[in-house]
Design a protein around this motif. Structure first.
Motif, PDB file in Angstrom:
ATOM      1  N   ALA A 100      58.803  34.812  34.156  1.00 39.70           N
ATOM      2  CA  ALA A 100      58.340  34.984  32.773  1.00 39.70           C
ATOM      3  C   ALA A 100      59.490  34.985  31.778  1.00 39.70           C
ATOM      4  CB  ALA A 100      57.554  36.285  32.657  1.00 39.70           C
ATOM      5  N   MET A 111      53.447  28.965  36.393  1.00 39.94           N
ATOM      6  CA  MET A 111      52.659  30.119  35.994  1.00 39.94           C
ATOM      7  C   MET A 111      51.707  29.757  34.852  1.00 39.94           C
ATOM      8  SD  MET A 111      54.009  34.007  35.528  1.00 39.94           S
ATOM      9  CE  MET A 111      55.099  33.661  34.143  1.00 39.94           C
ATOM     10  N   LYS A 112      52.168  28.925  33.928  1.00 44.21           N
ATOM     11  CA  LYS A 112      51.301  28.475  32.845  1.00 44.21           C
ATOM     12  C   LYS A 112      50.187  27.582  33.374  1.00 44.21           C
ATOM     13  CE  LYS A 112      52.800  27.299  28.845  1.00 44.21           C
ATOM     14  NZ  LYS A 112      53.530  26.572  27.775  1.00 44.21           N
ATOM     15  N   SER A 115      47.591  29.768  35.027  1.00 43.74           N
ATOM     16  CA  SER A 115      46.775  30.489  34.049  1.00 43.74           C
ATOM     17  C   SER A 115      45.749  29.571  33.400  1.00 43.74           C
ATOM     18  CB  SER A 115      47.681  31.098  32.969  1.00 43.74           C
ATOM     19  OG  SER A 115      48.621  31.973  33.542  1.00 43.74           O
ATOM     20  N   SER A 116      46.159  28.359  33.030  1.00 40.13           N
ATOM     21  CA  SER A 116      45.214  27.431  32.415  1.00 40.13           C
ATOM     22  C   SER A 116      44.168  26.966  33.422  1.00 40.13           C
ATOM     23  CB  SER A 116      45.952  26.221  31.828  1.00 40.13           C
ATOM     24  OG  SER A 116      46.605  25.482  32.839  1.00 40.13           O
ATOM     25  N   TYR A 118      42.641  28.754  35.617  1.00 40.99           N
ATOM     26  CA  TYR A 118      41.543  29.726  35.652  1.00 40.99           C
ATOM     27  C   TYR A 118      40.468  29.404  34.623  1.00 40.99           C
ATOM     28  CZ  TYR A 118      44.499  32.910  38.413  1.00 40.99           C
ATOM     29  OH  TYR A 118      45.272  33.486  39.382  1.00 40.99           O
ATOM     30  N   GLN A 169      48.132  39.210  42.815  1.00 41.09           N
ATOM     31  CA  GLN A 169      47.396  39.110  41.560  1.00 41.09           C
ATOM     32  C   GLN A 169      47.860  40.151  40.542  1.00 41.09           C
ATOM     33  OE1 GLN A 169      44.640  36.552  40.971  1.00 41.09           O
ATOM     34  NE2 GLN A 169      46.269  35.937  42.373  1.00 41.09           N
ATOM     35  N   HIS A 172      51.140  38.920  39.146  1.00 46.82           N
ATOM     36  CA  HIS A 172      50.905  37.778  38.256  1.00 46.82           C
ATOM     37  C   HIS A 172      50.428  38.253  36.896  1.00 46.82           C
ATOM     38  CE1 HIS A 172      48.358  34.209  36.906  1.00 46.82           C
ATOM     39  NE2 HIS A 172      49.608  33.837  36.781  1.00 46.82           N
ATOM     40  N   MET A 173      49.551  39.235  36.877  1.00 47.97           N
ATOM     41  CA  MET A 173      49.029  39.744  35.609  1.00 47.97           C
ATOM     42  C   MET A 173      50.125  40.433  34.805  1.00 47.97           C
ATOM     43  SD  MET A 173      46.219  39.631  33.983  1.00 47.97           S
ATOM     44  CE  MET A 173      46.533  39.822  32.230  1.00 47.97           C
ATOM     45  N   LEU A 176      52.159  37.788  33.174  1.00 45.98           N
ATOM     46  CA  LEU A 176      51.487  37.143  32.048  1.00 45.98           C
ATOM     47  C   LEU A 176      51.697  37.900  30.744  1.00 45.98           C
ATOM     48  CD1 LEU A 176      48.043  35.952  33.507  1.00 45.98           C
ATOM     49  CD2 LEU A 176      50.092  34.603  33.039  1.00 45.98           C
ATOM     50  N   THR A 177      51.855  39.212  30.837  1.00 45.88           N
ATOM     51  CA  THR A 177      52.064  39.992  29.611  1.00 45.88           C
ATOM     52  C   THR A 177      53.421  39.693  28.993  1.00 45.88           C
ATOM     53  OG1 THR A 177      53.067  41.918  30.717  1.00 45.88           O
ATOM     54  CG2 THR A 177      50.660  41.867  30.559  1.00 45.88           C
ATOM     55  N   ILE A 179      54.730  36.507  28.848  1.00 45.60           N
ATOM     56  CA  ILE A 179      54.818  35.110  28.421  1.00 45.60           C
ATOM     57  C   ILE A 179      54.935  34.960  26.898  1.00 45.60           C
ATOM     58  CG2 ILE A 179      53.500  32.966  28.242  1.00 45.60           C
ATOM     59  CD1 ILE A 179      52.727  33.228  31.101  1.00 45.60           C
TER      60      ILE A 179
END
Length: 234
Positions: A100, A111-112, A115-116, A118, A169, A172-173, A176-177, A179
């Motif tokens: 990140a 990672m992007k 996320s997309s 999903y 998971q 990963h979450m 994401l915070t 990014i």
């Protein structure tokens, strides 16, 4: 001046680089083979000579990432043990936190893409998780079983591979915070965050207290003081 003719392999790499950029920016649904061809500076027909479909491009990006990742191969070769279990978790945490922070790295782009995926048909996520499961899943499960056998961890009900995915998971979450350039969630104790996540995860996996002292470098974590945002009666 004649255009430079690239070898088949060089052309393939150019297409993959363009595809990674397009997928990361627009997602799977928003990216077309036409836009990838334009980004690569070639015709759509030439792109199809290398990759028959957009999904084939996705799969090739993933295969390339896993093949190039020497860390994945090294982890796969480790001897199952409690020490290996702790090492897997520490390196997974470090991977996500660093991915990140380094926006130009392939890990950040993956990672992007994940996320997309999903929010679309999930194809890239399915391919990625299948690969990770094949490479890291067996050594994780075997190491967890060894930790239980050695008395370093408490056995958990259910399929142990689920514990791997729970850990993956969650991390990963957390990543994401980090990014957005302005983080929507700021964790305190930044210098100790990696260790704190490791401890939280390993406890969730059933690791016993004595195993922390043996296998995890546990310099004291400074716990945050109460702030005025939390009442003393809370």
């Amino acid at each position: 001046m004649r255009p430079i003719r690239l070898s088949s392999e060089a052309r393939r790499e150019t297409i993959l680089a363009a595809a990674k950029s397009c997928f990361a920016r627009h997602g799977f649904a928003g990216t077309t083979t036409k836009s990838v061809a334009a980004a690569a500076g070639i015709s759509e027909g030439l792109l199809f000579k290398h990759f028959a479909t957009k999904s084939a491009l996705y799969a090739a990006i993933l295969d390339e990432a896993c093949e190039a990742d020497s860390e994945l191969k090294r982890l796969q070769s480790l001897e199952p043990s409690t020490a290996t279990l702790v090492q897997l978790i520490r390196e997974m945490v470090r991977h996500f936190l660093q991915a990140a922070e380094h926006r130009d790295d392939d890990s950040f782009q993956r990672m992007k893409l994940l996320s997309s995926s999903y929010l679309e048909d999930g194809e890239f996520a399915r391919l990625l998780y299948r690969k990770i499961g094949e490479i890291v899943g067996p050594i994780f499960v075997a190491s967890l079983e060894k930790a239980v056998e050695a008395g370093d961890a408490v056995a958990s009900m259910g399929d142990p591979i689920n514990l791997f995915w729970f850990s993956h998971q969650m991390m990963h979450m957390i990543a994401l915070t980090r990014i957005p350039k302005t983080a929507p969630l700021l964790y305190s104790n930044g210098e100790d965050l990696e260790r704190q996540i490791c401890e939280f995860t390993l406890r969730g996996l059933g690791l016993k207290e004595h195993a922390f002292a043996t296998y995890l470098d546990r310099t004291p974590i400074v716990r945050p003081h109460k702030t005025h945002l939390v009442s003393e009666s809370a």
